[in-house]
Enzyme design. Structure first.
Site, short mmCIF file in Angstrom:
data_model
loop_
_atom_site.label_atom_id
_atom_site.label_comp_id
_atom_site.label_asym_id
_atom_site.label_seq_id
_atom_site.Cartn_x
_atom_site.Cartn_y
_atom_site.Cartn_z
N SER A 25 0.83 -1.19 0.00
CA SER A 25 0.00 0.00 0.00
C SER A 25 0.88 1.25 0.00
O SER A 25 1.70 1.41 -0.90
CB SER A 25 -0.97 -0.03 1.19
OG SER A 25 -1.96 0.96 1.07
N ASP A 36 -8.37 -5.01 -4.67
CA ASP A 36 -7.74 -3.99 -3.84
C ASP A 36 -8.66 -2.80 -3.59
O ASP A 36 -8.61 -2.17 -2.53
CB ASP A 36 -6.45 -3.48 -4.51
CG ASP A 36 -5.20 -4.00 -3.84
OD1 ASP A 36 -5.20 -4.18 -2.62
OD2 ASP A 36 -4.19 -4.21 -4.55
N HIS A 81 -7.87 -5.26 -0.14
CA HIS A 81 -6.64 -4.54 0.15
C HIS A 81 -6.06 -5.01 1.49
O HIS A 81 -6.77 -5.15 2.47
CB HIS A 81 -6.95 -3.04 0.21
CG HIS A 81 -5.75 -2.17 0.25
ND1 HIS A 81 -4.80 -2.17 -0.75
CD2 HIS A 81 -5.32 -1.26 1.17
CE1 HIS A 81 -3.86 -1.29 -0.45
NE2 HIS A 81 -4.14 -0.73 0.71
#
Length: 554
Positions: free
Chosen positions: A210, A336, A451
């Site tokens: 991320s 995600d 995610h």
């Protein structure tokens, strides 16, 4: 005689631990943990080694002055100052630039010239810590299992987040990127000192997820890191993602300064005031709104890296020559965007609540406001072209997730892979998509990998905390650790100390090869042209549209 022989053998095993290590700042003493049964391996653990001095508000990190005697490095240090998840108070410290090291040892002797993997955590550039989330003493980023199973040294470290890490006025008064400078200083410390821990300073891999994945990407692109590491892995984030670069930092700096009572008519006066303001007040002055948003949540990530003309000297897409000698692996989770979509359209996770085609269009319109109505119409038409005349709820909800996944994660990652390959000199590029379905019972049945759901597998949680995991989850964890640590060792995810379930071919622009990672990996998991139609649209047709004036998102 047996007792004497046993004692000798035990002493030999004990001798394969590092004990006290000399670093540039002084001596450090960690702990040694025995693994498994008699004569099994050990892991040396050092927690809380300072790599920089206590931080100063809106200033670059400074070298640590060192210490006398032997520093006991047995506990994680406080995270850098940030808000709690509920944003009701700040916690952490301005004295936070510490790192942790895990070194696997065997009874063959002290480990030397080992590959080194340096982890950069995510958290939207707003949250996070070197040890990760903690559940009853089980830290998410505990590097022990990854180090031992992959036979690599694992390093994690803190860096500043939120306004203290990334506030910028867009000029020399507060150039920003303090969190990136922290990361750079940690990487440089590892380069200079890791040999004392048995690591190979010429075989360092940085990896992150991320905001950490975007940070990894930006660390490969800055000229300050040329020669600092050999390989890099970006998971669900690259320097080209729309949230990785803040385009209007002065807007956010001014809003924060107003909240803490600093003048805003002059940048120099504003920054001088902020520098003497209570760091906790600065931290609490920014609140990330999570509901009732006028625009998609991705637009509200206020404090992130900036193009400062220094650490990031130009547009990231023009800096890939600095990564020409770095092997690069990058990928995304196949859903995600669900984390963002669930905040933008809460009905997605509520089976009894419905959305309409207009709901989908509003999300598209908000994501694409930089391109105005024309951009929104083109995106909406593309993503709804296969809809039946009366689309059901699953179709529409999945479309929202697909749009957000592509725009926020997948397309920028594919662009970064192409640019890396174009600039590469005798190094390789690897692409993947992680699609192991979510284990979250509150999610819809059609959910893939959300995610951050890959983190538990790369850090081997199905092995360290087996309750709640299935055999298939342990398979996925084993596969990921094998590919990742092989890549760190050799630059090729197929070659190293660990066997893999199927060959992973390097990426090329002609075929755009990628590996799909889940519990069913086999020869058919090696695929081509990941969402080609959508990638080409966003990268070419959409980008060619004229920009529209957009309102401020906050």
């Amino acid at each position: 005689m047996r007792a004497v022989a046993l004692a000798c053998c035990l002493a030999a095993v004990q001798a394969t631990t590092l004990g006290i290590v000399h670093t540039e700042g002084g001596m450090v003493e960690g702990t040694s943990k025995k693994l498994g049964l008699l004569f099994a391996d050990y892991v040396d653990i050092f927690k809380g080694i300072p790599f920089a001095a206590p931080t100063k508000t809106l200033e670059k990190p400074e070298p640590h002055p060192g210490w006398k005697g032997t520093l006991k490095t047995q506990d994680f240090k406080p995270r850098c100052l940030q808000t709690k998840l509920d944003q009701t108070e700040a916690f952490g410290s301005t004295d936070c630039l510490y790192l942790n090291i895990w070194i696997p040892q065997s009874r063959k002797g002290i480990s030397t010239h080992m590959p080194v993997m340096v982890w950069i955590y995510g958290g939207g550039f707003l949250l996070g810590a070197s040890q990760g989330a903690n559940f009853v003493g089980n830290y998410l980023y505990d590097g022990e299992e990854l180090a031992v199973r992959g036979n690599v040294i694992v390093v994690t470290f803190n860096y500043r987040v939120g306004p203290l890490g990334f506030l910028s006025t867009g000029d020399a008064n507060a150039p920003g990127n303090y969190g990136l400078w922290d990361q750079h200083m940690a990487i440089s410390w590892v380069k200079r000192n890791i040999v004392a821990f048995g690591g190979d300073p010429d075989n360092i891999t940085i990896f992150g997820e991320s905001a950490g994945g975007a940070s990894v990407s930006l660390q490969t692109l800055t000229p300050y890191n040329v020669g600092k590491f050999k390989r890099a892995i970006s998971m669900s984030g690259v320097g080209l993602t729309p949230w990785a670069i803040q385009r209007d930092p002065l807007f956010w700096a001014t809003k924060l300064a107003q909240k803490v009572g600093c003048p805003v008519s002059d940048n120099a006066a504003m920054v001088n005031c902020l520098k003497v303001t209570d760091p906790q007040a600065i931290t609490m002055a920014y609140q990330l709104v999570l509901s009732g948003l006028e625009y998609p949540m991705v637009h509200y990530i206020a404090y992130s890296p900036v193009i400062d003309g220094d650490f990031i000297p130009a547009e990231p897409e023009n800096l890939f020559k600095n990564a020409a000698n770095v092997d690069y692996m990058a990928g995304v989770n196949n859903m995600d965007g669900h984390l963002f979509a669930g905040l933008d359209v809460p009905q997605i996770n509520q089976p009894l609540q419905k959305i309409t085609p207009n709901t989908v269009f509003k999300v598209v319109e908000g994501l694409t406001m930089e391109k105005g109505v024309q951009g929104a119409n083109m995106v909406y038409n593309l993503y709804t072209q296969s809809w039946p005349e009366s689309p059901d709820q699953e179709t529409m909800k999945r479309t929202v997730v697909d749009v957000e996944t592509d725009y926020i994660f997948l397309v920028p990652t594919q662009t970064a892979l192409a640019l890396h390959h174009r600039n590469a000199k005798n190094v390789k590029t690897y692409s993947y998509v992680f699609s192991h379905p979510s284990r979250m019972p509150i999610y819809p049945s059609w959910m893939g990998a959300d995610h951050a759901e890959d983190l538990q597998y790369i850090f081997a949680k199905p092995f360290s905390t087996p309750i709640g995991y299935r055999p298939r989850d342990r398979d996925v964890s084993q596969y990921m650790i094998a590919y990742w640590t092989n890549f760190a060792r050799t630059g090729d995810p197929n070659k190293g100390d660990s066997s893999v379930p199927t060959p992973w071919l390097p990426y090329s622009p002609e075929y755009q090869q990628y590996l799909e990672i889940n519990h069913k990996i086999n020869l058919q998991s090696m695929k081509q042209y990941l969402r080609k139609e959508y990638v080409q649209f966003w990268a070419q047709s959409y980008q060619s549209l004229p920009s529209a004036s957009a309102p401020e998102p906050y």
